[in-house]
Design an enzyme around this catalytic site. Structure first.
Site, PDB file in Angstrom:
ATOM      1  N   CYS A   1       0.478  -1.085   0.067  1.00 34.40           N
ATOM      2  CA  CYS A   1       0.138   0.289  -0.010  1.00 34.40           C
ATOM      3  C   CYS A   1       0.313   1.307   0.188  1.00 34.40           C
ATOM      4  O   CYS A   1       2.039   1.078   0.172  1.00 34.40           O
ATOM      5  CB  CYS A   1      -1.026  -0.126   1.316  1.00 34.40           C
TER       6      CYS A   1
ATOM      7  N   ARG B   1       2.575   1.034  -6.033  1.00 33.74           N
ATOM      8  CA  ARG B   1       2.613   0.604  -4.981  1.00 33.74           C
ATOM      9  C   ARG B   1       1.086  -0.553  -4.780  1.00 33.74           C
ATOM     10  O   ARG B   1       1.242  -0.942  -3.883  1.00 33.74           O
ATOM     11  CB  ARG B   1       2.669   1.156  -3.442  1.00 33.74           C
TER      12      ARG B   1
ATOM     13  N   TRP C   1      -3.487  -2.012  -1.575  1.00 35.43           N
ATOM     14  CA  TRP C   1      -3.292  -3.646  -2.311  1.00 35.43           C
ATOM     15  C   TRP C   1      -3.641  -4.672  -0.989  1.00 35.43           C
ATOM     16  O   TRP C   1      -3.047  -4.631   0.010  1.00 35.43           O
ATOM     17  CB  TRP C   1      -1.432  -3.799  -2.530  1.00 35.43           C
TER      18      TRP C   1
ATOM     19  N   ASN D   1       0.438   1.004   6.017  1.00 35.91           N
ATOM     20  CA  ASN D   1       0.962   0.367   4.668  1.00 35.91           C
ATOM     21  C   ASN D   1       1.876  -0.850   5.819  1.00 35.91           C
ATOM     22  O   ASN D   1       1.809  -0.489   6.666  1.00 35.91           O
ATOM     23  CB  ASN D   1       2.180   1.003   4.121  1.00 35.91           C
ATOM     24  N   GLY D   2       1.263  -1.960   5.492  1.00 31.49           N
ATOM     25  CA  GLY D   2       1.879  -3.334   5.880  1.00 31.49           C
ATOM     26  C   GLY D   2       0.980  -4.153   6.675  1.00 31.49           C
ATOM     27  O   GLY D   2      -0.291  -4.597   6.049  1.00 31.49           O
TER      28      GLY D   2
ATOM     29  N   GLU E   1      13.978 -14.220 -16.612  1.00 34.14           N
ATOM     30  CA  GLU E   1      13.274 -12.266 -16.123  1.00 34.14           C
ATOM     31  C   GLU E   1      12.749 -12.536 -17.704  1.00 34.14           C
ATOM     32  O   GLU E   1      11.612 -11.693 -17.449  1.00 34.14           O
ATOM     33  CB  GLU E   1      14.416 -11.659 -16.851  1.00 34.14           C
TER      34      GLU E   1
ATOM     35  N   LYS F   1       8.513 -11.129 -17.121  1.00 35.95           N
ATOM     36  CA  LYS F   1       8.017 -10.151 -17.876  1.00 35.95           C
ATOM     37  C   LYS F   1       6.829 -10.170 -18.381  1.00 35.95           C
ATOM     38  O   LYS F   1       4.980  -9.688 -18.196  1.00 35.95           O
ATOM     39  CB  LYS F   1       9.073  -9.392 -18.326  1.00 35.95           C
TER      40      LYS F   1
ATOM     41  N   GLU G   1       3.737 -11.582 -15.765  1.00 33.76           N
ATOM     42  CA  GLU G   1       3.538 -10.534 -15.417  1.00 33.76           C
ATOM     43  C   GLU G   1       1.828  -9.279 -15.658  1.00 33.76           C
ATOM     44  O   GLU G   1       1.204  -8.374 -14.992  1.00 33.76           O
ATOM     45  CB  GLU G   1       4.098  -9.833 -13.717  1.00 33.76           C
TER      46      GLU G   1
ATOM     47  N   HIS H   1      13.000 -32.942 -21.980  1.00 35.69           N
ATOM     48  CA  HIS H   1      13.371 -33.922 -20.432  1.00 35.69           C
ATOM     49  C   HIS H   1      11.351 -33.751 -20.249  1.00 35.69           C
ATOM     50  O   HIS H   1      11.913 -34.267 -18.986  1.00 35.69           O
ATOM     51  CB  HIS H   1      13.806 -33.727 -20.203  1.00 35.69           C
TER      52      HIS H   1
ATOM     53  N   LYS I   1       4.606  -2.871  -6.741  1.00 32.55           N
ATOM     54  CA  LYS I   1       5.605  -2.320  -7.112  1.00 32.55           C
ATOM     55  C   LYS I   1       6.261  -2.681  -5.379  1.00 32.55           C
ATOM     56  O   LYS I   1       5.376  -2.641  -3.990  1.00 32.55           O
ATOM     57  CB  LYS I   1       5.962  -1.202  -6.960  1.00 32.55           C
TER      58      LYS I   1
END
Ligand code: F6R
Length: 617
Positions: free
Chosen positions: A2, A27, A76, A102-103, A490, A494, A497, A513, A612
């Site tokens: 948040c 955020r 969030w 936030n937390g 990576e 990308k 997401e 395999h 983020k």
């Protein structure tokens, strides 16, 4: 996670808070809210809205509150679904106290029961709501004698978990109380006004002079000053610091999205990372020097341990190739959330490199603290000066990429890689593994990278057109060998997401395999080919996939013809020294992910379910 903000001063708080929340929206963006002390009247005006910030802005446009003190939040969700009720600020039963947080409050369940037994009726499903009721409880317990600050201080003692929070009370119309533990909080000092925010970009439009709140500290913000206290309420003298970033670098600057802007900023960011570390002697010979690592005794390290999360972890994996290849020093790389719980072995002489764009990722911080406890020397590689990681590590290397606001990390990744290339090269030279001529050749290759990144970006339309043809593939597999495999990881991250396409990365030799069972005509296989000695192997791997109906794309060196017959399409990147290829080869994959997301109508800056800076576990 948040974002929280607060304002006290002479201007109307509502537009200031909305402007700050806009900068913090990366955020978290499932709901937002503000609490403003109304003038006249002295009552708290609280409005909250599920959804993006525009929903809240719409509410405030219809009934604009007047008042010069307020707090704001963009959420969030962790506890309780996104909804108006679960949005912050949360208020006590009288509606006089409001909190943004936030937390995560880990012991919220027993606290909630304790409060309910005292006739508190909860209005939301959040963990945060216990905070405001606790503050109210302690405020009433001593009949307000120790003020709102004293009540917050007592409430904090009951909390387990992480928090950056701001509290206002209509009984104390001249102050905002703030506190932090394991979540970032910055105070911005203005002229006749003060602000607070979870992150610097929210403050830049108003001031560059800041106070960083440290672990378990509290602050009281007034219109003309701000005081910092330890958890026992004792005053602390904190020297203000200056943020170097300008407001413009936190704006979109004509690009459709922050992500596209940040991808395109890579030539400049890479140059900014490189330049301060290169020194040129009178005879023109180049040297690498990290002033910030004086005394770090890198060359004495017996082993390097790298920990990080997500994209930064991928940079760490590439760091292994760089340090082992160029400096011949053993490297272990661990996902921070795994490292912290696996009782890792450490030995004297271990050097820890902890990588984090934000410097606030909870798992990464925990891994760093574990490494320090084990007696290790810790170098932080971070993009945020003043972040918790930067302040707690023994040494800090700033990646100097500039503010990265899109949720998907791009320029921070390549700047992390650039730092790792420079560190590995200088370590290789110091350990006698790279001799003069070879060192000069490699450093000069790094010097060319920013321009070469620019050359790739100049052709981004090719990637855009390719994405327009392939954005609706139901599976995209990236593959490669050695460092190309890490670049594949990576690339897959990308793409998944922001475009929500199912995407995986495979070590190309592993395809047969097992993963090849997934390949069908709806699959796109993208192969990275920068390890010249392994080109024949990659051609075989591509044929294995195309024989099962997949379409194949190859990303390889300019002018390379080895893949023309096997691949449906080839993207070329300028030739560099093999160890540095990831600095360039990742760029087409970033662009591909971006354009696929746009084609699908997604917002690449704010992908679903993500935020983020993951400041909770
Ligand atoms: C992916 C992404 C995340 C972060 C990860 C670590 O694009 O951005 O995977 O890399 O959450 O974040 P930092 O680097 O801030 O520790």
């Amino acid at each position: 996670m948040c974002g929280i903000t607060g304002y006290i001063g002479g201007r109307q708080a509502a537009p200031v808070l909305l402007g700050a929340l806009e900068k913090l929206e990366y955020r978290g963006y499932d709901s937002a809210g503000v609490a403003i002390l109304e003038e006249p009247g002295g009552r708290l005006f609280v409005r909250k809205a599920e959804g993006r910030l525009q929903a809240l802005a719409g509410l405030l446009a219809r009934e604009t509150p007047r008042g010069a003190l307020g707090i704001g939040h963009t959420r969030w969700a962790t506890h309780g679904e996104p909804s108006d009720d679960n949005a912050h600020p949360h208020t006590d039963l009288s509606g006089k106290i409001a909190v943004v947080h936030n937390g995560i409050i880990e012991n919220y369940a027993p606290l909630k029961e304790w409060l309910q037994a005292r006739n508190v009726v909860f209005k939301s499903d959040t963990d945060t709501e216990v905070i405001v009721h606790l503050v109210d409880y302690y405020h009433r317990e001593d009949a307000g004698r120790s003020g709102i600050f004293g009540a917050v201080k007592k409430a904090l003692r009951r909390l387990e978990g992480s928090y950056a929070l701001a509290v206002i009370s209509s009984d104390f119309p001249d102050r905002i109380i703030a506190a932090r533990k394991d979540s970032p909080l910055i105070i911005g000092l203005g002229q006749g006004e003060n602000l607070l925010a979870s992150d610097a970009p929210a403050l830049l439009a108003h001031t560059k002079t800041v106070l960083y709140l440290e672990e378990r500290e509290l602050a009281a913000l007034y219109r003309d000053h701000a005081d910092v206290f330890n958890e026992d309420g004792e005053r602390i003298i904190r020297r203000p610091e200056t943020i170097e970033w300008d407001n413009e670098s936190a704006e979109k600057g004509g690009f459709a999205h922050f992500m596209l802007k940040e991808i395109n900023e890579q030539p400049r960011a890479l140059g900014n990372t490189l330049r301060p570390r290169l020194k040129q002697a009178a005879d023109g010979a180049l040297d690498i020097h990290f002033d910030e690592l004086a005394g770090a005794a890198l060359a004495e390290a017996k082993r390097i341990v790298i920990t990080a999360c997500g994209t930064a972890y991928h940079a760490g994996l590439l760091g292994k190739f760089l340090f082992e290849g160029l400096a011949r020093i053993p490297v272990e790389v661990d996902i921070a959330s795994e490292y912290r719980y696996r009782n890792p072995l450490s030995a004297p002489g271990d050097l820890f490199i902890v990588i984090s764009q934000s410097g606030e990722t909870a798992d990464t911080l925990a891994a760093m603290r574990l490494a320090k406890k084990a007696g290790g020397r810790v170098i932080a590689l971070t993009n945020v000066i003043g972040s918790t990681l930067a302040r707690e590590a023994d040494f800090t290397v700033n990646t100097l990429a500039g503010p990265e606001l899109a949720v998907a990390s791009t320029k921070a990744f390549t700047s992390q890689l650039m730092c790792l290339c420079l560190l590995a090269l200088s370590l290789g030279r110091d350990r006698g593994r790279i001799k003069g001529g070879e060192f000069q050749r490699l450093v000069r290759a790094l010097q060319r990278i920013p321009d070469q990144a620019g050359d790739i970006l100049a052709k981004q339309e090719t990637v855009q057109k390719f994405a327009a043809r392939h954005f609706n593939k139901n599976k995209v597999f990236f593959m490669g060998r050695q460092a190309d495999y890490c670049v594949s990881m990576e690339s897959a991250l990308k793409l998944k997401e922001i475009s929500y396409t199912h995407s995986e990365a495979f070590a190309a030799g592993e395809l047969k395999h097992g993963p090849i069972a997934l390949v069908d005509p709806g699959t796109l296989v993208a192969a990275f080919a920068t390890q010249d000695a392994l080109f024949d192997k990659i051609v075989s791997n591509i044929r294995e996939a195309t024989a099962r109906g997949a379409k194949a794309l190859v990303i390889t060196w300019e002018g390379e013809r080895a893949f023309n017959a096997a691949a449906d399409e080839v993207f070329f990147i300028p030739k560099t020294e093999t160890p540095f290829s990831p600095l360039l080869s990742i760029i087409p994959a970033q662009l591909f992910a971006y354009y696929c997301a746009v084609q699908k109508g997604n917002d690449p800056d704010k992908p679903r379910n993500l935020a983020k800076s993951v400041t909770v576990e």
